[in-house]
Write a protein that holds these residues in place. Structure first.
Motif, PDB file in Angstrom:
ATOM      1  N   ASN A  27     -16.938  20.055  -6.559  1.00 30.23           N
ATOM      2  CA  ASN A  27     -17.653  18.986  -7.272  1.00 30.23           C
ATOM      3  C   ASN A  27     -17.077  18.704  -8.659  1.00 30.23           C
ATOM      4  N   ASP A  28     -16.065  19.481  -9.062  1.00 31.62           N
ATOM      5  CA  ASP A  28     -15.403  19.194 -10.336  1.00 31.62           C
ATOM      6  C   ASP A  28     -14.188  18.288 -10.153  1.00 31.62           C
ATOM      7  N   LEU A  29     -13.865  17.928  -8.911  1.00 30.70           N
ATOM      8  CA  LEU A  29     -12.757  16.997  -8.685  1.00 30.70           C
ATOM      9  C   LEU A  29     -13.186  15.580  -9.067  1.00 30.70           C
ATOM     10  N   PRO A  30     -12.233  14.737  -9.460  1.00 28.32           N
ATOM     11  CA  PRO A  30     -12.587  13.410  -9.994  1.00 28.32           C
ATOM     12  C   PRO A  30     -12.899  12.375  -8.912  1.00 28.32           C
ATOM     13  N   LEU A  31     -13.811  12.733  -8.002  1.00 28.27           N
ATOM     14  CA  LEU A  31     -14.269  11.770  -7.003  1.00 28.27           C
ATOM     15  C   LEU A  31     -15.288  10.857  -7.663  1.00 28.27           C
ATOM     16  N   ASP A  32     -14.980   9.583  -7.713  1.00 21.83           N
ATOM     17  CA  ASP A  32     -15.824   8.641  -8.444  1.00 21.83           C
ATOM     18  C   ASP A  32     -16.893   8.052  -7.529  1.00 21.83           C
ATOM     19  N   GLY A  33     -16.483   7.326  -6.517  1.00 27.54           N
ATOM     20  CA  GLY A  33     -17.441   6.667  -5.626  1.00 27.54           C
ATOM     21  C   GLY A  33     -17.676   5.233  -6.043  1.00 27.54           C
ATOM     22  N   THR A  34     -17.436   4.317  -5.119  1.00 31.72           N
ATOM     23  CA  THR A  34     -17.627   2.895  -5.374  1.00 31.72           C
ATOM     24  C   THR A  34     -18.525   2.321  -4.295  1.00 31.72           C
ATOM     25  N   LYS A  35     -19.656   1.785  -4.702  1.00 38.06           N
ATOM     26  CA  LYS A  35     -20.600   1.229  -3.724  1.00 38.06           C
ATOM     27  C   LYS A  35     -20.088  -0.092  -3.178  1.00 38.06           C
ATOM     28  N   GLY A  36     -20.181  -0.239  -1.876  1.00 39.46           N
ATOM     29  CA  GLY A  36     -19.820  -1.493  -1.237  1.00 39.46           C
ATOM     30  C   GLY A  36     -20.962  -2.023  -0.395  1.00 39.46           C
ATOM     31  N   GLU A  37     -21.202  -3.327  -0.489  1.00 41.38           N
ATOM     32  CA  GLU A  37     -22.219  -3.967   0.345  1.00 41.38           C
ATOM     33  C   GLU A  37     -21.554  -4.977   1.267  1.00 41.38           C
TER      34      GLU A  37
ATOM     35  N   GLY B 153     -11.499  11.477  -0.542  1.00 40.94           N
ATOM     36  CA  GLY B 153     -10.965  10.450  -1.421  1.00 40.94           C
ATOM     37  C   GLY B 153     -10.209   9.352  -0.704  1.00 40.94           C
ATOM     38  N   LEU B 154     -10.638   8.995   0.518  1.00 46.58           N
ATOM     39  CA  LEU B 154      -9.925   7.984   1.289  1.00 46.58           C
ATOM     40  C   LEU B 154     -10.170   6.570   0.777  1.00 46.58           C
ATOM     41  N   GLY B 155     -11.218   6.381   0.001  1.00 44.22           N
ATOM     42  CA  GLY B 155     -11.460   5.098  -0.651  1.00 44.22           C
ATOM     43  C   GLY B 155     -11.653   3.951   0.316  1.00 44.22           C
ATOM     44  N   THR B 156     -11.027   2.807   0.011  1.00 46.60           N
ATOM     45  CA  THR B 156     -11.235   1.589   0.792  1.00 46.60           C
ATOM     46  C   THR B 156     -10.272   1.467   1.969  1.00 46.60           C
ATOM     47  N   ARG B 157      -9.344   2.397   2.099  1.00 43.17           N
ATOM     48  CA  ARG B 157      -8.314   2.291   3.139  1.00 43.17           C
ATOM     49  C   ARG B 157      -8.337   3.489   4.078  1.00 43.17           C
TER      50      ARG B 157
ATOM     51  N   VAL C 223       0.850  -1.186   0.000  1.00 44.67           N
ATOM     52  CA  VAL C 223       0.000   0.000   0.000  1.00 44.67           C
ATOM     53  C   VAL C 223       0.887   1.238   0.000  1.00 44.67           C
ATOM     54  N   TRP C 224       0.488   2.263  -0.739  1.00 52.86           N
ATOM     55  CA  TRP C 224       1.250   3.509  -0.828  1.00 52.86           C
ATOM     56  C   TRP C 224       1.545   4.071   0.560  1.00 52.86           C
ATOM     57  N   LYS C 225       2.821   4.267   0.878  1.00 47.63           N
ATOM     58  CA  LYS C 225       3.286   4.841   2.144  1.00 47.63           C
ATOM     59  C   LYS C 225       2.691   4.119   3.361  1.00 47.63           C
ATOM     60  N   ALA C 226       2.602   2.800   3.258  1.00 48.99           N
ATOM     61  CA  ALA C 226       1.982   2.008   4.327  1.00 48.99           C
ATOM     62  C   ALA C 226       2.685   2.209   5.666  1.00 48.99           C
ATOM     63  N   LYS C 227       4.016   2.190   5.647  1.00 47.01           N
ATOM     64  CA  LYS C 227       4.759   2.300   6.912  1.00 47.01           C
ATOM     65  C   LYS C 227       4.481   3.642   7.586  1.00 47.01           C
ATOM     66  N   GLU C 228       4.507   4.716   6.806  1.00 47.03           N
ATOM     67  CA  GLU C 228       4.249   6.049   7.359  1.00 47.03           C
ATOM     68  C   GLU C 228       2.825   6.160   7.901  1.00 47.03           C
ATOM     69  N   GLN C 229       1.885   5.556   7.186  1.00 42.04           N
ATOM     70  CA  GLN C 229       0.493   5.612   7.639  1.00 42.04           C
ATOM     71  C   GLN C 229       0.318   4.893   8.978  1.00 42.04           C
ATOM     72  N   LEU C 230       0.893   3.697   9.080  1.00 41.91           N
ATOM     73  CA  LEU C 230       0.746   2.925  10.313  1.00 41.91           C
ATOM     74  C   LEU C 230       1.448   3.589  11.489  1.00 41.91           C
ATOM     75  N   GLN C 231       2.591   4.207  11.236  1.00 39.21           N
ATOM     76  CA  GLN C 231       3.315   4.877  12.316  1.00 39.21           C
ATOM     77  C   GLN C 231       2.498   6.007  12.926  1.00 39.21           C
ATOM     78  N   LEU C 232       1.658   6.633  12.129  1.00 44.43           N
ATOM     79  CA  LEU C 232       0.770   7.676  12.653  1.00 44.43           C
ATOM     80  C   LEU C 232      -0.514   7.093  13.226  1.00 44.43           C
TER      81      LEU C 232
ATOM     82  N   ARG D  35      -6.720   6.778  -7.960  1.00 41.95           N
ATOM     83  CA  ARG D  35      -6.424   5.981  -6.766  1.00 41.95           C
ATOM     84  C   ARG D  35      -5.603   6.737  -5.725  1.00 41.95           C
ATOM     85  N   ARG D  36      -5.652   8.062  -5.750  1.00 42.68           N
ATOM     86  CA  ARG D  36      -4.985   8.868  -4.737  1.00 42.68           C
ATOM     87  C   ARG D  36      -5.997   9.828  -4.117  1.00 42.68           C
ATOM     88  N   PRO D  37      -5.854  10.118  -2.834  1.00 46.63           N
ATOM     89  CA  PRO D  37      -6.808  11.006  -2.162  1.00 46.63           C
ATOM     90  C   PRO D  37      -6.814  12.416  -2.745  1.00 46.63           C
ATOM     91  N   LEU D  38      -7.799  13.190  -2.314  1.00 48.98           N
ATOM     92  CA  LEU D  38      -7.966  14.573  -2.755  1.00 48.98           C
ATOM     93  C   LEU D  38      -7.796  15.483  -1.541  1.00 48.98           C
TER      94      LEU D  38
END
Length: 351
Positions: free
Chosen positions: A201-211, A309-313, A56-65, A291-294
């Motif tokens: 609202n002009d930013l490329p936020l797509d949105g993915t439905k999850g069930e 834009g946090l997505g699934t993570r 995962v992109w910058k996984a170590k830095e994310q977990l350290q925080l 696939r990167r946050p906004l």
């Protein structure tokens, strides 16, 4: 004049509000409960993309925080919502086993992937090729976190439960005015609700439905998260969270029979015991096309910012992104270029 008006009390807005608290910055949070993605989130955190065995992109830095951040919140709110549960990746073939051990030899993944092949010890799980264990994983009860934090803010009159009205925002060169109150900055952390925001609202936020499903299965008896083409997460009392689907077309929060069938078909391939569906729910994740946050500041208004834009993570990303934006606005630090919305404005020749 307050420092920040924060719109949205999902995991992104909560993370930014807590940083304001820690650094004695004044703020108020607006939320109308219209975006359920944080409240229905799977909540797993995992530093490896298990479909492709990549980091995962910058996984170590994310977990350290993330680890100390959530521990601090648990102590502050006097509740538990971070559970250190191992993730076992179920292998479907010898080829998958080989791919796992090849990935585990890579320097970027070696600390996250165990090199011990785990035999199947769960009678009700089909896993004849065994499992690989992902390290530094767990489950965050996001619904409990955001609801507890909202109650904490309400006790200090820092939380307003109402829909934000974009039309009443007054913008000056040095601050903005909303309902008679002055703020140095607005932070929009609205998740998929960004589509209604006239500033972003002009930013490329797509949105993915999850069930997802909650099932009851007395005979399943697993004490780890099993990950195959779905995840099965134990949440106590013989209950398990099962997910998730990915639908890029349907942008509603309504559970569907199609989604339920997809989950139960995959569940039936994975486990052999009986189960009962207790709950079925859905939400739209705030995903982005690249696939990167906004994160960042509006190209035309220096006091208006986005955290999205946090997505699934989201569990791993929220503290990291909130820190990025807070340090950018308060200390003048540069944002990571991969998340900065400048990347989008430049392509459109807006800056």
């Amino acid at each position: 004049m307050k420092d920040f008006l924060i719109v949205g009390a999902g995991i992104a807005g909560v993370s930014f509000a807590e940083l304001c608290k820690q650094h004695n910055k004044s703020f108020v949070v607006f939320d109308d409960n219209s975006q359920p993605s944080s409240r229905i989130a799977g909540g797993l955190y995992n530093p490896v993309v298990l479909k492709r065995f990549s980091e995962v992109w910058k996984a170590k830095e994310q977990l350290q925080l993330a680890f100390p951040f959530y521990q601090n919140l648990e102590e502050k709110l006097q509740t538990t919502f971070d559970y250190k549960i191992p993730i076992y990746r179920r292998f479907a073939s010898v080829e998958e086993q080989n791919d796992w051990f090849t990935a585990a030899d890579k320097p970027s993944l070696s600390e996250f992937l165990s090199t011990k092949l785990i035999d199947n010890k769960y009678a009700s799980v089909n896993a004849s090729y065994g499992y690989g264990e992902v390290l530094y994983t767990g489950y965050l009860d996001v619904k409990k976190l955001v609801s507890s934090y909202a109650s904490y803010l309400k006790a200090s009159n820092l939380f307003i439960s109402e829909r934000f009205n974009y039309e009443t925002v007054e913008i000056t060169s040095d601050f903005i005015v909303y309902k008679g109150e002055q703020y140095k900055n607005i932070i929009f952390a609205e998740g998929f609700g960004l589509h209604a925001n006239p500033y972003f609202n002009d930013l490329p936020l797509d949105g993915t439905k999850g069930e997802l499903l909650i099932i009851e299965a007395a005979d399943l008896k697993i004490d780890v998260t099993i990950k195959s083409n779905i995840f099965i997460l134990p949440i106590g009392d013989n209950l398990y969270k099962v997910g998730a689907t990915y639908d890029w077309n349907d942008k509603t929060n309504v559970p569907t029979e199609t989604g339920k069938k997809e989950l139960t078909d995959k569940l039936n391939e994975t486990i052999t015991c009986n189960y009962k569906i207790v709950e079925h729910f859905a939400g739209v994740r705030p995903t982005v096309k690249d696939r990167r946050p906004l994160v960042g500041t509006h190209y035309n208004y220096k006091n208006i910012h986005v955290l999205n834009g946090l997505g699934t993570r989201g569990v791993m990303l929220a503290p990291f992104l909130a820190n990025q934006l807070f340090n950018h606005l308060v200390l003048g630090d540069n944002l990571e270029k991969e998340i900065d919305i400048v990347r989008i404005y430049k392509k459109r020749n807006l800056i």
